[in-house]
Design a protein around this motif. Structure first.
Motif: not given
Lengths: 882, 552
Positions: A63, A350-353, A355-359, B116, B316-317, B321, B354, B363-364, B411-413, B415, B423-424, B459, B461
């Motif tokens: 990255h 950590s990458p999981i935090h 990640i965006p929500r919407y794209k 978090e 997970l962390y 992923l 989460f 949120h989305i 698309f939306y994601m 967790k 995970h995702v 990310y 994954i």
């Protein structure tokens, strides 16, 4: 430059990332900024000055993270100021040494921009060592990173007036012009003022106020130095300085850049009058492959000093160059990223935090937002010492350095596979020292280098060893300089199209800097070889040399220019079809010679070498394999003669043999359209074996490079039995001659010259070997002669120990050989070379073709038939009973 | 101020009594070295060799002087501009302090480590320590409670429904006799309200329990971590939980055996022309929710977690992923179809890491609004070539664009930490156009898969599951040719995308799972699996060396 007492330091930072799917003006995706930085960084490793910390290596992490390794010292100006109070003389000496460093940087077009108390370091002798000076250069004037370079309180007024760096959207070029070198003078002035005052500038002000202060100077009539004196509580300390010093500071802090003197001008200031004489001229170490006088300024140590070398306590390691030590450290398991993570300096979320929500499909917005989360802030450019680890590991080795580097216990290592040898610290350390000495004595020690290269080549010195093997000599830099590499030519377009497709997985070669270098080297070759043209593939040939000699274009060019005539003579002619056709025909023969079954199969399905092998030979496999494999292949290739590449081709086919035999035409095409993984080590060994089992004349090509004046022969070892070309031997009537391409193509088997026949068959008794094939004196003759003439001709005279299978009567209607004692003899000599001898005419060739069909390997035909032997008086009457 | 200027370089030299002058325009700053330029000049103008040194010297001096001048002029110009217009100062101060604040830690507002992240760190250390088993047991225990609760709820609702149905049936039978139509309607209304009431009561209770579980769990994790740091011995809490787990219900015989057998095939492939990267592909025929559903069992009182679950918890962390693409419609809810089933799977246990599904969805929703604003904005400013990708399928007119509308290909994601192997989740919005057999590689859904793969690379994954046929169920129009065509399209596109994304990134290997719906015939599965090696280059299988002809 030797290691001395230096430590290694690490800096990390993140390059800024491009928005999603952004393309450049050419429509191609933008090169990541980290790659750009990587390319620009390499120039910095060439900078050598006593006042500068050397840059060693750059690593690209995940990255866009970049890790830079450089020379480092623990003492810096900030610490020093806390420890003790500096006198005015100390400060002037400090200023003088810093200015010297800056002058050197200016000469090389580098602007520091980042000068601060923390990165003015001191070596144990107390001399200044500037560090972090490459930041502004490697980030392309700050455009590759999102953070500003330099500290706000030190920013020169002109920098602040220009505003933070902005880039044009599609070209990624900066909008503002780059900073000039004089910003460093301003900064240096402020640093000196701070040192004198013993107080940080504007330390009670906020960030905005600090920036405002500098900009405010523009509006005020008062000289900045006076302002500082007034507004700081320790300002009085400045006033007590001598007039000269104050004048120096006043000049440095001149608001107008054009009136502010440059570093070189400042060095002439009268306060430095006494220091100029103290400094001895800096002596540049001898660099390989230059025309510099290598004994210039040579001073032999006095005898009593030499005696000290025997001292047990001498730190051998500190005498080695920093590059070597760093290289060894990596071999010893040193992993910078690991070290950094352990020290907690390379910490990411950590990458999981992240990640965006919407794209949404078209949008770049989410990703942009995210990068703010991931930003790694400049403060992470903290140094961490690697040196303690290094010294522990190397310590063990250095105490074992023996006068003769090739000590006995290493011979065991030498038998291990190459991959293991390249990872063995102990072994590499010895090889490095050995090659270091040999290369310094090049070209005098050329023979020795050849000998050692046959064992292996240490990766650290590969660039130079290759150049030595290619016999690069002379003032290559001047030669390269004199070539016009800029004027546009017709081939430019093609070159520009090819470069972004050439070994781009390689981080360094995919950088814009590398692309520019690529273009220059390729253009230089095309321009200076008027008889040739640019063929696609030349870029691939250039890639290994450029990646090895990234900072030395001239050497890369010279190696390329020496490599092409040696292995690809005439391949780059505008009409190269005759050359390539002949090459491929010989290749076909060679396949039939070594693997008749495969040859029959490939012929049967019509999968001819023209369909797959042209890129192999045109690029000497550089287009087919990744660079890390090419270097191993070429390590051996460079030792061989111009026929050796053919053997590599056969070796590759051998490795894929099982699959090829089971495949039809389409599958074969598919297989080679995307070259499968090849075990290079196995391939190299196999090709050497194949080479040794092939009579030299069998790979004769009329288009091979004609014999050169062998003026260097006395330097070159004769022991390298396969490094000479067949063409270089004296030709006589028994030698091979040119054969037309149609004839070559119509025959299945290679031809052997009469002299090879005589020698391999030991027909003329044990003579001084001119032929390549190694043989023990006790071994039986390596070949079987099959005379295919009519029995009556045969009885009139033939070569000794030959068998007679007449072509007309030898085969049954089904195409098999009719059993007879001669055929038995043939079957019992399966692994030997079979020379088919006939009259002039096609009988012999056809007979050989039939033998190949019947899967007899190593069949060849005597060139010009039996007649050629008549003059040699070796023909005898065969014993009557056969 | 300019980035480069052109200056004329003049050089005079004399040979015999002839005086020659050379005038060349030189760009300052000079990109190449002066000696390079000398070489070029000598070649171009056929200059005699004896002037070379002089030429080089004077050119070097010229370039040097002009470069200094160039920098000085630029710098003076920058200062002059501000001097002329002092109002610029404030703007500059703001800009500079802005970048320093934003990018340099020393000046940045202290960014506190969020709760978090702290928890993430602690959890990551614990799960890689001997406390792992306890942790999983605890999670399991909590899950059982929830499951129990859900069971009760379902029974309650079932009961209610049954009684309501009976009531309704009698009522309907007696329409006109005892009940009027109006009354029937009222009854229906009442039934509905009752159901709602019960349902919300249960969901309220569920979320309460989940909330307190989550709180408890997180506190527990923090305490254990602290205890671990202070003592080396195995703390007492381990026994406590183990004792508790004894009370867990014995798994039913049927559940204990693994889910129905799935067809599965794995491949190791090489990608790339010269430099090969190794990746793992898996073709998998199973229900998509099987990858999510996590069902812990006990055998004889001992917890038997699924090995996948263990793996999922431990990574997970980490930077390994795993993700899954779920095809959904354009409504952001989970009331229908597969979405509902998936929500049920999520509901089965508490997500300790989460937010719950509905919170994530909220949120989305907010982000969709912002994104749509951006979209409208960018559409108005967009010129033809600035966006490389255009969605062809979402051909809706601007007027229709509601603020919260999601388009095909978006698309939306979400967790999750409580699913079996994932995970995702990438919820990829599709419409009916994916049923057509003439789908091309420019279809918005395919482009979206590209973006998903890109995100996966960005990310970390490393495992991604893609529905190969872009369908979660077999349906009528999915004939053999249709399936083969679709499989080929997705294989080829994914190959292209992975190659594209790995261009500049490190040589990491990834796992890509292609999912085909359950109910696919074995023959079809076999033919798809046979197609795969023709598109991806399989890595060399180890071949037992046959005797070569030379050694024979």
């Amino acid at each position: 430059m030797s290691l001395g007492k230096a430590d290694f330091g690490v800096t990390t930072f993140f390059a800024s990332s491009h928005p999603n799917d952004k393309c450049g003006v050419n429509g191609l995706p933008l090169t990541p900024n980290s790659i750009k930085v990587l390319g620009r960084f390499h120039f910095l490793t060439t900078l050598r000055n006593p006042s500068l910390c050397n840059y060693l290596e750059i690593l690209k992490g995940k990255h866009e993270c970049l890790v830079i390794i450089s020379e480092y010292f623990q003492q810096n100006l900030k610490k020093l100021c806390i420890e003790k109070k500096l006198s005015e003389t100390d400060i002037l000496k400090l200023a003088f040494e810093i200015l010297e460093g800056l002058v050197y940087l200016n000469c090389h077009g580098i602007v520091h921009r980042n000068l601060s108390q923390e990165n003015i370091l001191f070596d144990p002798e107390g001399h200044v060592k500037l560090s972090e000076y490459g930041m502004y250069h490697m980030t392309d004037w700050g455009t590759s990173v999102s953070f500003p370079i330099g500290l706000p309180q030190y920013m020169a007024p002109e920098t602040l007036c220009g505003g933070p760096v902005q880039v044009e959207e599609y070209t990624d070029k900066p909008i503002q012009p780059p900073c000039g070198p004089k910003v460093d003078i301003w900064t240096l002035g402020l640093v000196l003022v701070e040192v004198i005052m013993g107080e940080e500038l504007w330390n009670s002000l906020t960030l905005q106020q600090t920036i405002y202060k500098t900009l405010e100077f523009i509006k005020r009539d008062l000289h900045p130095l006076d302002v500082i004196m007034q507004e700081h509580k320790n300002g009085g300390k400045l006033r007590v300085m001598t007039k000269g010093t104050l004048d120096l500071l006043r000049q440095m802090l001149n608001l107008s850049p054009s009136q502010r003197p440059s570093a070189a001008e400042l060095l002439k200031h009268q306060v430095f009058k006494d220091m100029v004489e103290e400094e001895s001229p800096y002596e540049n170490g001898y660099r390989l492959f230059t025309s510099e006088m290598r004994s210039k300024n040579l001073e032999l140590p006095r005898i009593e000093d030499i005696g000290n070398d025997q001292d047990e306590d001498i730190d051998h390691l500190s005498l080695r160059s920093m590059e070597e030590v760093h290289y060894l450290w990596k071999l010893a398991g040193g992993d910078v990223e690991n070290v950094l993570t352990k020290a907690g300096l390379l910490k990411t979320k950590s990458p999981i935090h992240l990640i965006p929500r919407y794209k949404s499909l078209k949008m770049q917005y989410t990703i942009l937002m995210l990068y703010n989360n991931q930003r790694k802030i400049l403060d992470s450019t903290s140094f961490y010492l690697l040196y303690p680890i290094v010294s522990k590991i190397i310590h063990v080795i250095t105490h074992r350095v023996t006068p003769s580097p090739s000590s006995v216990d290493l011979s065991e290592t030498a038998n291990l596979p190459l991959v293991i040898r390249e990872k063995d610290v102990d072994y590499q350390f010895h090889r490095i020292i050995l090659y270091d000495r040999l290369l310094k004595a090049y070209p005098y020690k050329r023979a020795h280098i050849w000998k050692e290269a046959r064992v292996d080549i240490p990766p650290l010195y590969r660039a130079y060893v290759w150049a030595a093997l290619l016999e690069v000599e002379g003032d290559i830099q001047a030669l390269y300089d004199s070539i016009d590499k800029e004027t546009p030519t017709f081939t430019d377009r093609q070159i520009e199209v090819d470069i972004p497709r050439c070994h781009q997985y390689h981080e360094l070669l995919s950088s814009p800097t590398a692309h520019a270098k690529f273009k220059r080297v390729l253009k230089a070759w095309v321009v200076s070889h008027r008889q040739y043209v640019y063929w696609q593939g030349l870029d691939s040939l250039c890639a290994p040399f450029l990646s090895l000699n990234f900072n030395n274009e001239a050497l890369a060019y010279s190696c390329l220019a020496a490599f092409i005539p040696k292995y690809l003579h005439k391949f780059f002619l505008k009409d190269n079809s005759a050359v390539i056709q002949e090459y491929l025909a010989v290749f076909t023969h060679l396949i039939a010679f070594h693997d008749p079954e495969l040859s029959n199969h490939l012929d049967g399905i019509g999968f001819i070498p023209d369909l797959y092998a042209i890129p192999w030979f045109l690029t000497m496999y550089a287009h087919v394999f990744p660079l890390h494999k090419i270097v191993h292949l070429w390590d051996t290739l460079l030792l061989g003669n111009s026929s050796f590449p053919l053997c590599i081709g056969v070796a590759i086919l051998q490795q894929l043999r099982d699959r090829l035999l089971s495949f039809g035409f389409n599958e074969c095409i598919l297989l080679f359209s995307d070259m499968p993984e090849i075990d290079i080590q196995k391939c190299v060994q196999e090709s050497i074996r194949i080479f040794c089992q092939t009579p030299k004349s069998a790979t004769f090509r009329q288009h091979a490079r004609p014999s050169q004046r062998e003026k260097k022969s006395e330097n070159r070892p004769n022991l390298s039995y396969y490094s000479r070309d067949y063409n270089y031997q004296q030709a006589c009537e028994l030698s091979m001659e040119a054969v037309s391409i149609e004839e070559l193509k119509s025959e299945k088997c290679p031809r052997i010259s009469a002299e090879d026949l005589i020698e391999l068959g030991e027909l003329a008794g044990p003579v001084n070997s001119r032929s390549p094939t190694k043989k023990k004196p006790t071994s039986k003759p390596k070949l079987l002669v099959i005379d295919v003439r009519m029995p009556e001709d045969y009885k009139r005279g033939t070569t000794p120990d030959s068998v007679n299978i007449p072509f007309q009567t030898g085969f049954s209607p089904e195409g098999d050989l009719i059993p007879c004692p001669a055929v038995q003899a043939l079957d019992s000599h399966k692994s030997q070379i079979k020379v088919v001898v006939g009259n002039r005419g096609r009988n012999a060739a056809n007979f050989a073709g039939e033998l190949v069909r019947l899967k007899y390997s190593r069949v060849c035909v005597l060139h010009k038939g039996i007649d050629v032997l008549r003059s040699t008086a070796i023909l005898t009457i065969p014993p009557a009973d056969i | 101020m300019s980035l480069a200027v052109e200056k004329e370089f003049v050089f005079t030299f004399s040979s015999k009594d002839q005086k020659s002058t050379l005038k060349v325009p030189v760009t300052i700053p000079l990109q190449q070295s002066a000696s390079d330029l000398v070489g070029r000049l000598v070649a171009a103008h056929n200059l005699p060799c004896y002037v070379e040194d002089d030429l080089k010297k004077s050119l070097e001096k010229f370039v040097d002087d002009e470069t200094w001048k160039f920098h000085d002029e630029n710098a003076e110009a920058a200062i002059a501009k501000v001097r002329k217009d002092p109002s610029l100062v404030d703007g500059l101060v703001d800009k500079w302090s802005g970048v320093f604040k934003k990018e340099v830690k020393k000046f940045a507002d202290n960014e506190a480590v969020s709760e978090e992240e702290k928890f993430a760190d602690v959890y990551h250390t614990l799960i890689h320590s001997p406390a792992l088993e306890t942790l999983l047991n605890l999670e399991h225990e909590y899950a059982c409670t929830i499951e129990d609760l859900i069971d009760q709820r379902d029974r309650d609702l079932q009961h209610l429904e049954n009684s309501q149905r009976k009531e309704m049936e009698t009522a309907v039978q007696n329409v006109g006799v005892m009940y009027t139509d109006d009354q029937i309607n009222q009854l229906a209304q009442r039934h509905f309200e009752n159901t709602q009431l019960i349902d919300s009561k249960w969901s309220g209770e569920l979320s309460n329990v989940k909330e307190s579980q989550k709180k408890e769990y997180r506190e527990w994790v923090m305490t254990v971590h602290q205890a671990m740091q202070t003592t080396d011995r195995v703390p007492a809490y381990l026994q406590r939980v183990r004792a508790l787990s004894l009370t867990m219900p014995e798994a039913k015989e049927g559940e204990r055996s693994s889910q129905s057998t799935t067809m599965e095939e794995s491949f190791t492939i090489h990608l790339g022309a010269q430099m090969k990267t190794t990746h793992n592909l898996r073709l998998l025929c199973t229900d998509v929710l099987d990858l999510c559903r996590h069902k812990p069992h006990t055998v004889g009182g001992v917890l038997v977690p699924q090995p996948q679950r263990l793996q999922t918890a431990m990574s997970l962390y980490s930077s390994n992923l795993s993700g899954l693409i779920l095809l959904v419609d354009n409504r952001l809810n989970y009331y229908t179809g597969l979405k509902r089933d998936f929500a049920k799977v999520c509901e089965m246990s508490t997500d300790f890491h989460f937010p719950a599904m509905d919170q994530q969805f909220a949120h989305i929703e907010k982000e969709v609004v912002i994104a749509n604003e951006f979209r409208v904005h960018s559409r108005s400013t967009e010129d033809g070539d600035s966006t490389s990708i255009k969605s062809g399928g979402s051909g809706s007119s601007d007027g229709q664009d509601k603020a919260n509308r999601i388009q095909t290909g978006d698309f939306y994601m979400t967790k999750h930490s409580n699913l079996a192997e994932v995970h995702v989740l990438f919820h990829l919005v599709c419409d009916d156009s994916i049923r057509f057999s003439d789908m091309t590689s420019r279809h918005p859904v395919i482009l979206s898969i590209r973006n998903i793969i890109k995100l996966c690379f960005r990310y970390d994954i490393t495992t991604i599951t893609i529905p190969l046929l872009l369908a979660h169920d077999m349906s009528e129009e999915m004939t053999i040719p249709w399936c083969m065509k679709r499989a080929e399209l997705i294989f080829k596109c994914v190959k292209g995308f992975v190659m594209e994304m790995s261009t500049y990134s490190a040589q990491e290997s990834r796992t890509i799972q292609f999912l085909v719906p359950r109910g696919m015939s074995e023959e079809m599965f076999a033919s798809i699996s046979a197609m795969l090696p023709s598109i991806f280059r399989l890595s060399n299988s180890i071949v037992v060396k046959s005797s070569s002809p030379n050694s024979a």
